[in-house]
Design a protein around this motif. Structure first.
Motif, PDB file in Angstrom:
ATOM      1  N   TYR A 125       0.826  -1.210   0.000  1.00 10.17           N
ATOM      2  CA  TYR A 125       0.000   0.000   0.000  1.00 10.17           C
ATOM      3  C   TYR A 125       0.860   1.259   0.000  1.00 10.17           C
ATOM      4  CZ  TYR A 125      -4.728  -1.898   0.349  1.00 10.17           C
ATOM      5  OH  TYR A 125      -5.932  -2.501   0.068  1.00 10.17           O
ATOM      6  N   ALA A 126       1.980   1.234   0.722  1.00 10.86           N
ATOM      7  CA  ALA A 126       2.871   2.387   0.727  1.00 10.86           C
ATOM      8  C   ALA A 126       3.379   2.674  -0.680  1.00 10.86           C
ATOM      9  CB  ALA A 126       4.043   2.142   1.678  1.00 10.86           C
ATOM     10  N   PRO A 165      -1.996   9.651   0.327  1.00 12.18           N
ATOM     11  CA  PRO A 165      -1.371   9.467   1.645  1.00 12.18           C
ATOM     12  C   PRO A 165      -1.777   8.118   2.255  1.00 12.18           C
ATOM     13  CG  PRO A 165      -2.469  11.601   1.482  1.00 12.18           C
ATOM     14  CD  PRO A 165      -2.908  10.809   0.295  1.00 12.18           C
ATOM     15  N   VAL A 166      -0.808   7.426   2.842  1.00  9.94           N
ATOM     16  CA  VAL A 166      -1.033   6.086   3.389  1.00  9.94           C
ATOM     17  C   VAL A 166      -0.551   6.035   4.833  1.00  9.94           C
ATOM     18  CG1 VAL A 166      -0.448   3.635   3.191  1.00  9.94           C
ATOM     19  CG2 VAL A 166      -0.797   5.004   1.125  1.00  9.94           C
ATOM     20  N   THR A 167      -1.416   5.510   5.699  1.00 11.08           N
ATOM     21  CA  THR A 167      -1.034   5.180   7.073  1.00 11.08           C
ATOM     22  C   THR A 167      -1.125   3.676   7.232  1.00 11.08           C
ATOM     23  OG1 THR A 167      -1.832   7.276   7.979  1.00 11.08           O
ATOM     24  CG2 THR A 167      -1.612   5.430   9.519  1.00 11.08           C
ATOM     25  N   VAL A 168      -0.093   3.059   7.773  1.00 11.64           N
ATOM     26  CA  VAL A 168      -0.121   1.623   8.011  1.00 11.64           C
ATOM     27  C   VAL A 168       0.074   1.363   9.495  1.00 11.64           C
ATOM     28  CG1 VAL A 168       0.615   0.955   5.695  1.00 11.64           C
ATOM     29  CG2 VAL A 168       2.338   1.376   7.436  1.00 11.64           C
ATOM     30  N   VAL A 169      -0.793   0.521  10.046  1.00 13.62           N
ATOM     31  CA  VAL A 169      -0.705   0.136  11.446  1.00 13.62           C
ATOM     32  C   VAL A 169      -0.113  -1.267  11.492  1.00 13.62           C
ATOM     33  CG1 VAL A 169      -1.951  -0.140  13.613  1.00 13.62           C
ATOM     34  CG2 VAL A 169      -2.752   1.519  11.915  1.00 13.62           C
ATOM     35  N   MET A 170       0.987  -1.416  12.205  1.00 16.43           N
ATOM     36  CA  MET A 170       1.719  -2.674  12.251  1.00 16.43           C
ATOM     37  C   MET A 170       1.895  -3.102  13.692  1.00 16.43           C
ATOM     38  SD  MET A 170       4.619  -1.715   9.353  1.00 16.43           S
ATOM     39  CE  MET A 170       5.200  -3.386   9.125  1.00 16.43           C
ATOM     40  N   PRO A 171       2.008  -4.414  13.945  1.00 14.33           N
ATOM     41  CA  PRO A 171       2.258  -4.876  15.315  1.00 14.33           C
ATOM     42  C   PRO A 171       3.554  -4.295  15.867  1.00 14.33           C
ATOM     43  CG  PRO A 171       1.701  -6.712  13.859  1.00 14.33           C
ATOM     44  CD  PRO A 171       1.921  -5.520  12.981  1.00 14.33           C
ATOM     45  N   ALA A 172       3.605  -4.135  17.165  1.00 18.92           N
ATOM     46  CA  ALA A 172       4.800  -3.565  17.793  1.00 18.92           C
ATOM     47  C   ALA A 172       6.050  -4.380  17.487  1.00 18.92           C
ATOM     48  CB  ALA A 172       4.589  -3.457  19.304  1.00 18.92           C
ATOM     49  N   ALA A 173       5.879  -5.697  17.302  1.00 18.03           N
ATOM     50  CA  ALA A 173       7.019  -6.577  17.052  1.00 18.03           C
ATOM     51  C   ALA A 173       7.222  -6.876  15.566  1.00 18.03           C
ATOM     52  CB  ALA A 173       6.847  -7.887  17.817  1.00 18.03           C
ATOM     53  N   ALA A 174       6.674  -6.052  14.696  1.00 13.81           N
ATOM     54  CA  ALA A 174       6.825  -6.277  13.253  1.00 13.81           C
ATOM     55  C   ALA A 174       8.302  -6.319  12.873  1.00 13.81           C
ATOM     56  CB  ALA A 174       6.118  -5.182  12.476  1.00 13.81           C
ATOM     57  N   VAL A 175       8.604  -7.095  11.836  1.00  8.00           N
ATOM     58  CA  VAL A 175       9.983  -7.210  11.354  1.00  8.00           C
ATOM     59  C   VAL A 175      10.508  -5.817  11.007  1.00  8.00           C
ATOM     60  CG1 VAL A 175      11.440  -8.137   9.517  1.00  8.00           C
ATOM     61  CG2 VAL A 175       9.634  -9.550  10.516  1.00  8.00           C
ATOM     62  N   ARG A 176      11.647  -5.470  11.620  1.00  5.73           N
ATOM     63  CA  ARG A 176      12.141  -4.097  11.516  1.00  5.73           C
ATOM     64  C   ARG A 176      12.406  -3.683  10.065  1.00  5.73           C
ATOM     65  NH1 ARG A 176      10.790  -0.549  14.748  1.00  5.73           N
ATOM     66  NH2 ARG A 176      10.684  -2.397  16.071  1.00  5.73           N
ATOM     67  N   SER A 177      12.925  -4.595   9.260  1.00  6.13           N
ATOM     68  CA  SER A 177      13.220  -4.237   7.871  1.00  6.13           C
ATOM     69  C   SER A 177      11.945  -3.910   7.106  1.00  6.13           C
ATOM     70  CB  SER A 177      13.990  -5.364   7.183  1.00  6.13           C
ATOM     71  OG  SER A 177      13.246  -6.568   7.179  1.00  6.13           O
ATOM     72  N   LYS A 178      10.832  -4.579   7.457  1.00  9.80           N
ATOM     73  CA  LYS A 178       9.566  -4.307   6.782  1.00  9.80           C
ATOM     74  C   LYS A 178       9.000  -2.960   7.224  1.00  9.80           C
ATOM     75  CE  LYS A 178       8.414  -9.148   5.927  1.00  9.80           C
ATOM     76  NZ  LYS A 178       7.399 -10.216   6.008  1.00  9.80           N
ATOM     77  N   ALA A 221       4.999   5.876   3.576  1.00  4.41           N
ATOM     78  CA  ALA A 221       3.858   5.703   4.468  1.00  4.41           C
ATOM     79  C   ALA A 221       4.165   6.214   5.868  1.00  4.41           C
ATOM     80  CB  ALA A 221       3.463   4.229   4.542  1.00  4.41           C
ATOM     81  N   ARG A 222       3.122   6.653   6.562  1.00  3.86           N
ATOM     82  CA  ARG A 222       3.231   6.892   8.006  1.00  3.86           C
ATOM     83  C   ARG A 222       3.001   5.563   8.703  1.00  3.86           C
ATOM     84  NH1 ARG A 222      -0.912   9.268  12.278  1.00  3.86           N
ATOM     85  NH2 ARG A 222      -2.377   8.609  10.701  1.00  3.86           N
ATOM     86  N   VAL A 223       3.951   5.118   9.486  1.00  4.32           N
ATOM     87  CA  VAL A 223       3.875   3.820  10.145  1.00  4.32           C
ATOM     88  C   VAL A 223       3.561   4.010  11.625  1.00  4.32           C
ATOM     89  CG1 VAL A 223       5.120   1.708  10.724  1.00  4.32           C
ATOM     90  CG2 VAL A 223       5.498   2.811   8.507  1.00  4.32           C
ATOM     91  N   VAL A 224       2.533   3.307  12.091  1.00  2.31           N
ATOM     92  CA  VAL A 224       2.172   3.302  13.507  1.00  2.31           C
ATOM     93  C   VAL A 224       2.400   1.890  14.032  1.00  2.31           C
ATOM     94  CG1 VAL A 224       0.335   3.627  15.199  1.00  2.31           C
ATOM     95  CG2 VAL A 224       0.445   5.101  13.169  1.00  2.31           C
ATOM     96  N   LEU A 225       3.289   1.750  15.003  1.00  6.34           N
ATOM     97  CA  LEU A 225       3.567   0.456  15.616  1.00  6.34           C
ATOM     98  C   LEU A 225       2.787   0.355  16.920  1.00  6.34           C
ATOM     99  CD1 LEU A 225       7.433   0.260  15.098  1.00  6.34           C
ATOM    100  CD2 LEU A 225       5.681  -0.933  13.797  1.00  6.34           C
ATOM    101  N   GLU A 226       1.841  -0.581  16.960  1.00  5.81           N
ATOM    102  CA  GLU A 226       1.020  -0.690  18.167  1.00  5.81           C
ATOM    103  C   GLU A 226       0.407  -2.083  18.245  1.00  5.81           C
ATOM    104  OE1 GLU A 226      -2.749   1.570  20.303  1.00  5.81           O
ATOM    105  OE2 GLU A 226      -1.480   2.663  18.892  1.00  5.81           O
TER     106      GLU A 226
END
Length: 337
Positions: A97-98, A107-120, A129-134
């Motif tokens: 999507y980004a 404009p794209v906002t992506v919500v990802m798990p706090a433990a998402a793979v850092r490279s991704k 994209a604006r990335v929200v880790l939560e």
């Protein structure tokens, strides 16, 4: 509730036209070594003495995802593009999507798990994209998505259970048929089911005799459980193949899998990682665990193949955390000698 309308061949062909020039037409590789390994495991000799491999790990962003995401974002009207979109993902859909948003000015906002793979995480941000880790669980991550969507008025774009996303992913199947018109068997990894839904529909509508097998990780078998229950079942997925860790099957993808997929096979993490190691050592291709699931199952003899059949496996992604390759390779299951 009425069943969802299935994505048909016309929709897939239309999506292919929309995304043409915006995504790669990936190559169909082949491997005699893989065919020999399968013969050791099963006694079955593949047509051409080769296993064919659709190289979606060489796609833009390192996975098949930009196909469906570009088709979805391209369909937004002017007001929706102005609002911006939000999605949820463990990684590859976020990048898809980004990439699509950047290419089409959305404009794209992506919500990802706090433990998402850092490279991704870094790649999604790198595409703009604006990335929200939560969230420590997918339930918590989806709750964060809902909050952000409501607070900011963003349009939610589903990571897999959307007809335009499925249609875009179906272009993989059309390309396989272009390159291997006499294909007999296709093997595809399954997370939420978006990829296999599109690929299976494209293949079966053009060549009904093709058998399509899905591969799910043990511990992340959202589709297997949904098939048994006849409806999506929420789970807490846990597998080394983070790209296949969907918390549920989609309503649409489940309906399409029921119609177009012949069988879904479960494999353990060690088998998935054996596919990853084989790709690296024998194919000289770097794939992530999710991208190796279909290959690992096929090499291990888990897919019902007959003598003389032409078989294609989708290598769906290559976004592996390179610093973990040694650790991952150390956890593999042995393949036939």
């Amino acid at each position: 509730m009425s069943p969802p309308e299935l994505v048909d061949l016309r929709a897939i062909e239309s999506a292919r036209e929309v995304i043409a020039g915006r995504v790669h037409r990936t190559p169909l590789l082949s491997s005699a070594a893989a065919a020999a390994t399968i013969r050791q495991a099963t006694g079955v000799r593949l047509a051409d003495d080769r296993l064919y491999l659709k190289a979606e790990h060489l796609q833009k962003t390192g996975s098949f995802k930009p196909r469906g995401m570009t088709a979805r974002v391209a369909a937004l009207n002017a007001a929706e593009r102005e609002r911006g979109i939000v999605t949820v993902s463990a990684g590859n859909a976020a990048q898809g999507y980004a990439y699509a948003g950047a290419a089409l000015g959305v404009p794209v906002t992506v919500v990802m798990p706090a433990a998402a793979v850092r490279s991704k995480v870094e790649a999604a941000a790198g595409y703009g994209a604006r990335v929200v880790l939560e969230g420590n669980t997918m339930d918590e991550t989806f709750a964060a998505l809902d909050r952000i969507r409501e607070e900011e008025g963003l349009l939610y774009c589903h990571p897999f259970d959307d007809p335009l996303v499925v249609a875009g992913h179906g272009s993989v199947g059309l390309e396989v048929l272009d390159d291997l018109p006499e294909i007999d068997v296709a093997v595809v990894g399954i997370g939420g089911g978006g990829l296999i839904s599109g690929v299976a529909a494209a293949l079966k509508e053009r060549r009904p005799r093709v058998r399509v097998f899905g591969v799910e990780p043990i511990g992340s078998e959202a589709v297997t459980l949904a098939l048994a229950a006849g409806k999506p079942v929420p789970i807490q997925p846990s597998s080394v193949a983070d790209g296949l860790n969907a918390p549920f099957a989609g309503e649409l993808t489940l309906a399409m899998i029921q119609v177009y997929v012949d069988e879904v096979v479960l494999v353990d993490d060690a088998t998935i990682l054996a596919g990853l190691r084989f790709a690296l050592a024998r194919l000289k291709q770097v794939v992530e665990p999710a991208g190796a699931a279909a290959l690992g199952a096929t090499l291990a003899g888990r897919i019902r193949i007959r003598d003389g059949e032409r078989v294609a496996v989708v290598l769906s992604g290559g976004n592996v955390e390179v610093t973990r390759l040694g650790e991952l390779i150390g956890r593999v299951a042995p393949l036939p000698a």
